[in-house]
Scaffold this motif. Structure first.
Motif, PDB file in Angstrom:
ATOM      1  N   LEU A 157       0.833  -1.200   0.000  1.00 24.01           N
ATOM      2  CA  LEU A 157       0.000   0.000   0.000  1.00 24.01           C
ATOM      3  C   LEU A 157       0.871   1.253   0.000  1.00 24.01           C
ATOM      4  O   LEU A 157       2.067   1.212   0.300  1.00 24.01           O
ATOM      5  N   THR A 158       0.270   2.363  -0.322  1.00 25.57           N
ATOM      6  CA  THR A 158       0.999   3.621  -0.446  1.00 25.57           C
ATOM      7  C   THR A 158       0.696   4.549   0.725  1.00 25.57           C
ATOM      8  O   THR A 158      -0.261   4.347   1.482  1.00 25.57           O
ATOM      9  N   LYS A 159       1.510   5.600   0.796  1.00 21.00           N
ATOM     10  CA  LYS A 159       1.248   6.619   1.806  1.00 21.00           C
ATOM     11  C   LYS A 159      -0.110   7.274   1.560  1.00 21.00           C
ATOM     12  O   LYS A 159      -0.829   7.617   2.524  1.00 21.00           O
ATOM     13  N   ALA A 160      -0.519   7.399   0.308  1.00 25.33           N
ATOM     14  CA  ALA A 160      -1.834   7.959  -0.007  1.00 25.33           C
ATOM     15  C   ALA A 160      -2.954   7.090   0.562  1.00 25.33           C
ATOM     16  O   ALA A 160      -3.996   7.607   0.984  1.00 25.33           O
ATOM     17  N   ASP A 161      -2.746   5.761   0.571  1.00 28.24           N
ATOM     18  CA  ASP A 161      -3.750   4.861   1.167  1.00 28.24           C
ATOM     19  C   ASP A 161      -3.884   5.126   2.661  1.00 28.24           C
ATOM     20  O   ASP A 161      -4.998   5.102   3.210  1.00 28.24           O
ATOM     21  N   PHE A 162      -2.767   5.368   3.317  1.00 26.56           N
ATOM     22  CA  PHE A 162      -2.823   5.703   4.740  1.00 26.56           C
ATOM     23  C   PHE A 162      -3.513   7.046   4.941  1.00 26.56           C
ATOM     24  O   PHE A 162      -4.355   7.203   5.839  1.00 26.56           O
ATOM     25  N   ASP A 163      -3.171   8.026   4.115  1.00 25.60           N
ATOM     26  CA  ASP A 163      -3.765   9.356   4.254  1.00 25.60           C
ATOM     27  C   ASP A 163      -5.278   9.327   4.044  1.00 25.60           C
ATOM     28  O   ASP A 163      -6.012  10.133   4.628  1.00 25.60           O
ATOM     29  N   ALA A 164      -5.738   8.408   3.213  1.00 25.31           N
ATOM     30  CA  ALA A 164      -7.171   8.331   2.909  1.00 25.31           C
ATOM     31  C   ALA A 164      -7.958   7.583   3.979  1.00 25.31           C
ATOM     32  O   ALA A 164      -9.193   7.538   3.925  1.00 25.31           O
ATOM     33  N   THR A 165      -7.263   6.996   4.942  1.00 23.84           N
ATOM     34  CA  THR A 165      -7.918   6.222   5.995  1.00 23.84           C
ATOM     35  C   THR A 165      -8.309   7.136   7.150  1.00 23.84           C
ATOM     36  O   THR A 165      -7.495   7.929   7.643  1.00 23.84           O
ATOM     37  N   VAL A 166      -9.552   7.035   7.593  1.00 22.53           N
ATOM     38  CA  VAL A 166     -10.043   7.867   8.693  1.00 22.53           C
ATOM     39  C   VAL A 166      -9.385   7.440   9.997  1.00 22.53           C
ATOM     40  O   VAL A 166      -9.266   6.246  10.287  1.00 22.53           O
ATOM     41  N   ALA A 167      -8.960   8.399  10.800  1.00 26.79           N
ATOM     42  CA  ALA A 167      -8.307   8.114  12.073  1.00 26.79           C
ATOM     43  C   ALA A 167      -9.310   7.596  13.093  1.00 26.79           C
ATOM     44  O   ALA A 167     -10.476   8.010  13.107  1.00 26.79           O
ATOM     45  N   LEU A 168      -8.843   6.674  13.927  1.00 28.89           N
ATOM     46  CA  LEU A 168      -9.641   6.178  15.049  1.00 28.89           C
ATOM     47  C   LEU A 168      -9.195   6.959  16.276  1.00 28.89           C
ATOM     48  O   LEU A 168      -8.082   6.764  16.768  1.00 28.89           O
ATOM     49  N   HIS A 169     -10.059   7.843  16.747  1.00 33.12           N
ATOM     50  CA  HIS A 169      -9.673   8.803  17.784  1.00 33.12           C
ATOM     51  C   HIS A 169     -10.478   8.596  19.056  1.00 33.12           C
ATOM     52  O   HIS A 169     -11.681   8.301  18.990  1.00 33.12           O
ATOM     53  N   PRO A 170      -9.884   8.756  20.228  1.00 34.46           N
ATOM     54  CA  PRO A 170      -8.446   8.957  20.468  1.00 34.46           C
ATOM     55  C   PRO A 170      -7.737   7.610  20.626  1.00 34.46           C
ATOM     56  O   PRO A 170      -8.179   6.746  21.391  1.00 34.46           O
ATOM     57  N   SER A 171      -6.670   7.447  19.928  1.00 36.90           N
ATOM     58  CA  SER A 171      -5.862   6.235  20.018  1.00 36.90           C
ATOM     59  C   SER A 171      -4.441   6.572  19.614  1.00 36.90           C
ATOM     60  O   SER A 171      -4.190   7.582  18.948  1.00 36.90           O
ATOM     61  N   MET A 172      -3.503   5.723  20.010  1.00 39.62           N
ATOM     62  CA  MET A 172      -2.135   5.884  19.533  1.00 39.62           C
ATOM     63  C   MET A 172      -2.029   5.454  18.079  1.00 39.62           C
ATOM     64  O   MET A 172      -1.264   6.026  17.310  1.00 39.62           O
ATOM     65  N   ALA A 173      -2.824   4.456  17.698  1.00 40.87           N
ATOM     66  CA  ALA A 173      -2.737   3.921  16.339  1.00 40.87           C
ATOM     67  C   ALA A 173      -3.098   4.969  15.294  1.00 40.87           C
ATOM     68  O   ALA A 173      -2.626   4.878  14.151  1.00 40.87           O
ATOM     69  N   GLU A 174      -3.892   5.966  15.659  1.00 39.03           N
ATOM     70  CA  GLU A 174      -4.277   6.975  14.665  1.00 39.03           C
ATOM     71  C   GLU A 174      -3.094   7.753  14.161  1.00 39.03           C
ATOM     72  O   GLU A 174      -3.149   8.348  13.077  1.00 39.03           O
ATOM     73  N   GLU A 175      -2.001   7.754  14.913  1.00 39.47           N
ATOM     74  CA  GLU A 175      -0.815   8.477  14.451  1.00 39.47           C
ATOM     75  C   GLU A 175      -0.309   7.931  13.111  1.00 39.47           C
ATOM     76  O   GLU A 175       0.320   8.659  12.349  1.00 39.47           O
ATOM     77  N   LEU A 176      -0.593   6.671  12.842  1.00 44.94           N
ATOM     78  CA  LEU A 176      -0.136   6.066  11.587  1.00 44.94           C
ATOM     79  C   LEU A 176      -0.762   6.714  10.378  1.00 44.94           C
ATOM     80  O   LEU A 176      -0.186   6.686   9.277  1.00 44.94           O
ATOM     81  N   VAL A 177      -1.970   7.262  10.498  1.00 47.31           N
ATOM     82  CA  VAL A 177      -2.656   7.822   9.334  1.00 47.31           C
ATOM     83  C   VAL A 177      -2.719   9.360   9.383  1.00 47.31           C
ATOM     84  O   VAL A 177      -3.399   9.976   8.568  1.00 47.31           O
ATOM     85  N   LEU A 178      -2.015   9.947  10.335  1.00 43.98           N
ATOM     86  CA  LEU A 178      -2.044  11.404  10.476  1.00 43.98           C
ATOM     87  C   LEU A 178      -0.713  12.066  10.129  1.00 43.98           C
ATOM     88  O   LEU A 178      -0.605  13.288  10.220  1.00 43.98           O
ATOM     89  N   MET A 179       0.282  11.269   9.753  1.00 48.90           N
ATOM     90  CA  MET A 179       1.592  11.859   9.436  1.00 48.90           C
ATOM     91  C   MET A 179       1.523  12.575   8.102  1.00 48.90           C
ATOM     92  O   MET A 179       1.079  12.018   7.106  1.00 48.90           O
ATOM     93  N   ARG A 180       1.977  13.815   8.061  1.00 48.17           N
ATOM     94  CA  ARG A 180       1.944  14.605   6.839  1.00 48.17           C
ATOM     95  C   ARG A 180       3.324  15.197   6.538  1.00 48.17           C
ATOM     96  O   ARG A 180       4.096  15.457   7.441  1.00 48.17           O
TER      97      ARG A 180
END
Length: 447
Positions: A424-447
């Motif tokens: 998968l690509t970084k764009a796939d991560f960016d397109a994934t909605v964050a699960l908040h509040p969690s530590m795992a959401e950091e994976l899809v919030l990096m810009r």
């Protein structure tokens, strides 16, 4: 030629048991020999009991933090014998379960040592010789004990689960995953821990940023380090304590010296030379992509080979051998995207290429990081910060590696590893909605 068995497995660890079960399910006549306890290193004296000790040690931190969340915990105390014996009872339970798996699949098992006497023959410790169309060696690996005066006073990861009492002072030689995990366990339980290592690198092979962060955090937690300082000598004192000479430093007192400097494939005395099985310079068994040795009828899987020393890999290799020999489904195992974790405190986890590896292979890469304080630590006195890192191919946007240190990092990485495996690509991560509040959401919030 008529054989006693279609498959004879030497070693009833994770790889051997899986191969035995799958081969039997294909209709093969299977037997397995195990000289110690059914279940192997991981179940009996490795990752399973060690993870239970990790869980037990976590309560020290949790109980300290409880007051910040309104809980009053009075009269806190710790009893090493209770934790030790509870863990050992669970090991007993698992051995029974693994034995039942063999019985349910009608796999005959011998609780004795077996050695190879030829391409198709094995001799049991009882003196009985049996024949098999195929032989599978799955004997795992054994801790290495360096040669220095007084090493008989030291223990390895085999003996650490049976300590009669919690030591006040522990010296750990080595800085690999076994060393760092036990250093974290004893530190959390209240022992004074000193890690000594012959080099200046801990957790070789993991991303440098994670290694640096773990070093900072564990030093803040009270673990001492002496780099470029191999143990030179250990002397036992009259009171039973130990005096340890490391590098050029003054001797260091200790109650336990745990040596965790690597593991050696367990091939000594197996008789493999009688069948023409070639060995590597460290005793490892070289195999081809189907786990076949230099002898056509003998196969090998798991830590005894020249590949990856991880339990899930041994299981996959054992399964693949059984499918190839008896299920008409030959296949090779991929080794290029293996998730791994170190259950240090805090734990770290990784999959894919490190930043250095990616730059060497792909040249132009992008690095995304999230350096954050886990919400769990906000009410605690700890200033520890988690670190997540994505390594991305700048040309294709494909994620090449994911590296994490922080609470529950291994649990989060298992799902994230699917993304690397699936390319998968970084764009796939960016397109994934964050699960908040969690530590795992950091994976899809990096810009």
């Amino acid at each position: 030629m008529e054989f006693d068995y279609d498959l004879f497995v030497i070693g009833a660890g994770s790889g051997g048991v899986r191969a035995s079960r799958i081969a039997a399910s294909h209709g093969a006549r299977v037997a397995v020999a195990e000289e110690f306890r059914i279940g192997g290193t991981c179940v009996i004296r490795g990752c399973v009991p060690k993870k239970l000790l990790v869980y037990g040690s976590h309560f020290a931190e949790e109980l300290q933090d409880a007051s910040h969340y309104g809980w009053s915990v009075e009269g806190m105390s710790f009893d090493w014998a209770v934790l030790r014996d509870t863990v050992l009872r669970d090991v007993d339970r698992l051995e029974v379960a693994y034995t039942a798996t063999l019985d349910n699949h009608k796999v005959e098992h011998f609780k004795q040592r077996a050695t190879v006497t030829g391409p198709n023959t094995v001799r049991l410790a009882s003196g009985r010789e049996v024949s098999a169309k195929y032989i599978l060696v799955a004997t795992g690996a054994w801790p290495v004990m360096p040669d220095f005066p007084g090493n008989e006073h030291c223990i390895t990861s085999n003996e650490v689960f049976h300590l009669p009492e919690l030591p006040r002072r522990v010296i750990v030689q080595g800085a690999g995953y076994i060393a760092m995990e036990f250093a974290g366990i004893f530190n959390a339980l209240g022992s004074h821990v000193t890690v000594v290592n012959r080099s200046e690198t801990l957790l070789r092979g993991y991303d440098e940023a994670l290694r640096d962060r773990l070093l900072q955090i564990t030093m803040a937690r009270g673990i001492e380090y002496k780099f470029n300082c191999p143990i030179k000598k250990v002397e036992k004192q009259e009171d039973g304590s130990l005096l340890v000479w490391v590098g050029d430093h003054d001797p260091v007192p200790a109650d336990v010296v745990l040596v965790a400097t690597g593991r050696r494939p367990n091939t000594d005395g197996l008789g493999l030379e009688t069948a023409g099985v070639q060995l590597g310079d460290k005793g490892q068994i070289p195999v081809d992509e189907l786990s076949r040795t230099s002898c056509e009828s003998i196969y090998a899987v798991g830590d005894v080979t020249d590949r990856v020393q991880l339990t899930p890999i041994a299981i996959r290799e054992g399964h693949a051998v059984a499918d190839a020999l008896f299920g008409n489904n030959p296949r090779a195992i991929a080794y290029d995207c293996i998730p791994s974790a170190v259950f240090s405190q805090p734990p770290l986890a990784s999959v894919g290429l490190t930043e250095g590896q990616a730059r060497n292979q792909f040249g132009n890469v992008k690095i995304y990081t999230s350096d954050f304080r886990p919400m769990k630590n906000v009410f605690a006195s700890r200033q520890e910060r988690g670190l997540y890192k994505l390594v991305v191919d700048a040309g294709t946007d494909r994620i090449l590696g994911i590296h994490m240190i922080g609470p529950e990092a291994p649990e989060i990485l298992q799902a994230a590893a699917i993304a690397v495996q699936a390319k998968l690509t970084k764009a796939d991560f960016d397109a994934t909605v964050a699960l908040h509040p969690s530590m795992a959401e950091e994976l899809v919030l990096m810009r």
